[in-house]
Design a protein around this motif. Structure first.
Motif, PDB file in Angstrom:
ATOM      1  N   GLU A  68      16.235  48.704 -30.429  1.00  0.00           N
ATOM      2  CA  GLU A  68      15.016  49.240 -29.839  1.00  0.00           C
ATOM      3  C   GLU A  68      14.112  48.168 -29.238  1.00  0.00           C
ATOM      4  O   GLU A  68      13.077  48.484 -28.668  1.00  0.00           O
ATOM      5  N   GLU A  69      14.478  46.912 -29.371  1.00  0.00           N
ATOM      6  CA  GLU A  69      13.614  45.835 -28.890  1.00  0.00           C
ATOM      7  C   GLU A  69      13.532  45.845 -27.362  1.00  0.00           C
ATOM      8  O   GLU A  69      14.534  46.037 -26.677  1.00  0.00           O
ATOM      9  N   GLU A  70      12.343  45.591 -26.843  1.00  0.00           N
ATOM     10  CA  GLU A  70      12.133  45.620 -25.397  1.00  0.00           C
ATOM     11  C   GLU A  70      12.827  44.472 -24.694  1.00  0.00           C
ATOM     12  O   GLU A  70      13.097  44.535 -23.503  1.00  0.00           O
ATOM     13  N   TRP A  71      13.161  43.402 -25.417  1.00  0.00           N
ATOM     14  CA  TRP A  71      13.787  42.260 -24.781  1.00  0.00           C
ATOM     15  C   TRP A  71      15.292  42.384 -24.660  1.00  0.00           C
ATOM     16  O   TRP A  71      15.916  41.665 -23.901  1.00  0.00           O
ATOM     17  N   THR A  72      15.935  43.301 -25.379  1.00  0.00           N
ATOM     18  CA  THR A  72      17.394  43.383 -25.379  1.00  0.00           C
ATOM     19  C   THR A  72      17.976  43.557 -23.977  1.00  0.00           C
ATOM     20  O   THR A  72      18.890  42.817 -23.606  1.00  0.00           O
ATOM     21  N   PRO A  73      17.492  44.467 -23.134  1.00  0.00           N
ATOM     22  CA  PRO A  73      18.079  44.609 -21.798  1.00  0.00           C
ATOM     23  C   PRO A  73      17.796  43.402 -20.881  1.00  0.00           C
ATOM     24  O   PRO A  73      18.496  43.204 -19.893  1.00  0.00           O
ATOM     25  N   ALA A  74      16.805  42.605 -21.220  1.00  0.00           N
ATOM     26  CA  ALA A  74      16.445  41.451 -20.391  1.00  0.00           C
ATOM     27  C   ALA A  74      17.238  40.204 -20.752  1.00  0.00           C
ATOM     28  O   ALA A  74      17.215  39.212 -20.021  1.00  0.00           O
ATOM     29  N   LEU A  75      17.955  40.236 -21.842  1.00  0.00           N
ATOM     30  CA  LEU A  75      18.627  39.062 -22.381  1.00  0.00           C
ATOM     31  C   LEU A  75      19.704  38.522 -21.448  1.00  0.00           C
ATOM     32  O   LEU A  75      20.542  39.274 -20.959  1.00  0.00           O
ATOM     33  N   LEU A  76      19.681  37.231 -21.222  1.00  0.00           N
ATOM     34  CA  LEU A  76      20.745  36.514 -20.526  1.00  0.00           C
ATOM     35  C   LEU A  76      21.647  35.976 -21.627  1.00  0.00           C
ATOM     36  O   LEU A  76      21.265  35.061 -22.358  1.00  0.00           O
ATOM     37  N   ARG A  77      22.809  36.528 -21.780  1.00  0.00           N
ATOM     38  CA  ARG A  77      23.639  36.264 -22.952  1.00  0.00           C
ATOM     39  C   ARG A  77      24.276  34.878 -22.989  1.00  0.00           C
ATOM     40  O   ARG A  77      24.623  34.410 -24.054  1.00  0.00           O
ATOM     41  N   SER A  78      24.421  34.220 -21.866  1.00  0.00           N
ATOM     42  CA  SER A  78      25.052  32.891 -21.847  1.00  0.00           C
ATOM     43  C   SER A  78      24.262  31.931 -20.965  1.00  0.00           C
ATOM     44  O   SER A  78      24.697  31.583 -19.874  1.00  0.00           O
ATOM     45  N   PRO A  79      23.099  31.487 -21.425  1.00  0.00           N
ATOM     46  CA  PRO A  79      22.313  30.574 -20.599  1.00  0.00           C
ATOM     47  C   PRO A  79      23.008  29.219 -20.456  1.00  0.00           C
ATOM     48  O   PRO A  79      23.596  28.713 -21.410  1.00  0.00           O
ATOM     49  N   GLU A  80      22.962  28.675 -19.257  1.00  0.00           N
ATOM     50  CA  GLU A  80      23.588  27.382 -18.978  1.00  0.00           C
ATOM     51  C   GLU A  80      22.706  26.250 -19.496  1.00  0.00           C
ATOM     52  O   GLU A  80      21.498  26.406 -19.664  1.00  0.00           O
ATOM     53  N   ALA A  81      23.334  25.098 -19.701  1.00  0.00           N
ATOM     54  CA  ALA A  81      22.636  23.933 -20.244  1.00  0.00           C
ATOM     55  C   ALA A  81      21.428  23.546 -19.390  1.00  0.00           C
ATOM     56  O   ALA A  81      20.371  23.196 -19.926  1.00  0.00           O
ATOM     57  N   GLY A  82      21.557  23.612 -18.072  1.00  0.00           N
ATOM     58  CA  GLY A  82      20.435  23.258 -17.196  1.00  0.00           C
ATOM     59  C   GLY A  82      19.232  24.159 -17.397  1.00  0.00           C
ATOM     60  O   GLY A  82      18.092  23.704 -17.374  1.00  0.00           O
ATOM     61  N   LEU A  83      19.491  25.433 -17.610  1.00  0.00           N
ATOM     62  CA  LEU A  83      18.411  26.394 -17.832  1.00  0.00           C
ATOM     63  C   LEU A  83      17.745  26.148 -19.181  1.00  0.00           C
ATOM     64  O   LEU A  83      16.522  26.245 -19.307  1.00  0.00           O
ATOM     65  N   ILE A  84      18.544  25.773 -20.174  1.00  0.00           N
ATOM     66  CA  ILE A  84      17.986  25.446 -21.489  1.00  0.00           C
ATOM     67  C   ILE A  84      17.073  24.229 -21.377  1.00  0.00           C
ATOM     68  O   ILE A  84      15.965  24.220 -21.921  1.00  0.00           O
TER      69      ILE A  84
END
Length: 160
Positions: free
Chosen positions: A95-111
């Motif tokens: 039910e969390e509002e962030w679940t559909p927004a999640l990027l499941r595999s962020p790249e090292a550069g983005l981190i």
């Protein structure tokens, strides 16, 4: 901007960002998150609305990482360490509002961008630290950002 908690997603700007991300595919999410981090890094440290977006974006990246935050919107600072793996099938996350927004595999550069941007907009001299009406809320928000940064740095191998 309306805020109702010190949680990274506890304000209108963060929820607007989550809604926008939820409509995108992974490439679009990655691009938008990168834009948020670049804007945060390019900003002066006295832009609290942008700071709230950067904090939310960084928290969203942290949620997807191994050992990331289980649900930073549900765990007040100090309840537990807040770390664990995100499980999209977990009933508590459905039910969390962030679940559909999640990027499941962020790249090292983005981190790396997330670390730099969140540290910039929430630094000791930032306006973000002065927007909290209650000192306890500010302290909780700072603790939550520290948890997010710890997850991000661990994933980046300790490198900001």
């Amino acid at each position: 901007m309306g805020a109702w908690s010190a949680a990274p997603f506890g304000n209108d700007r963060a929820l607007d960002l989550l809604e926008e991300l939820a409509e995108l595919d992974d490439l679009g999410k990655s691009d938008l998150l990168g834009d948020v981090f670049r804007e945060g890094l390019a900003s002066v440290a006295d832009n609290p609305p942008l700071a709230h977006e950067v904090v939310a974006a960084a928290a969203l990246i942290a949620l997807a990482l191994p050992g990331g935050l289980v649900s930073i919107s549900r765990h007040p600072a100090g309840d537990d360490d807040g770390f664990g793996d995100f499980d999209p099938a977990d009933e508590g996350n459905a039910e969390e509002e962030w679940t559909p927004a999640l990027l499941r595999s962020p790249e090292a550069g983005l981190i790396g961008q997330a670390i730099a941007a969140v540290l910039h907009v929430t630094g000791a001299d930032s306006e973000w630290r002065s927007v909290w009406m209650l000192e306890a809320d500010r302290d909780e928000a700072i603790e939550r950002v520290a948890l997010v940064v710890a997850v991000l740095e661990r994933a980046a191998g300790g490198q900001p």
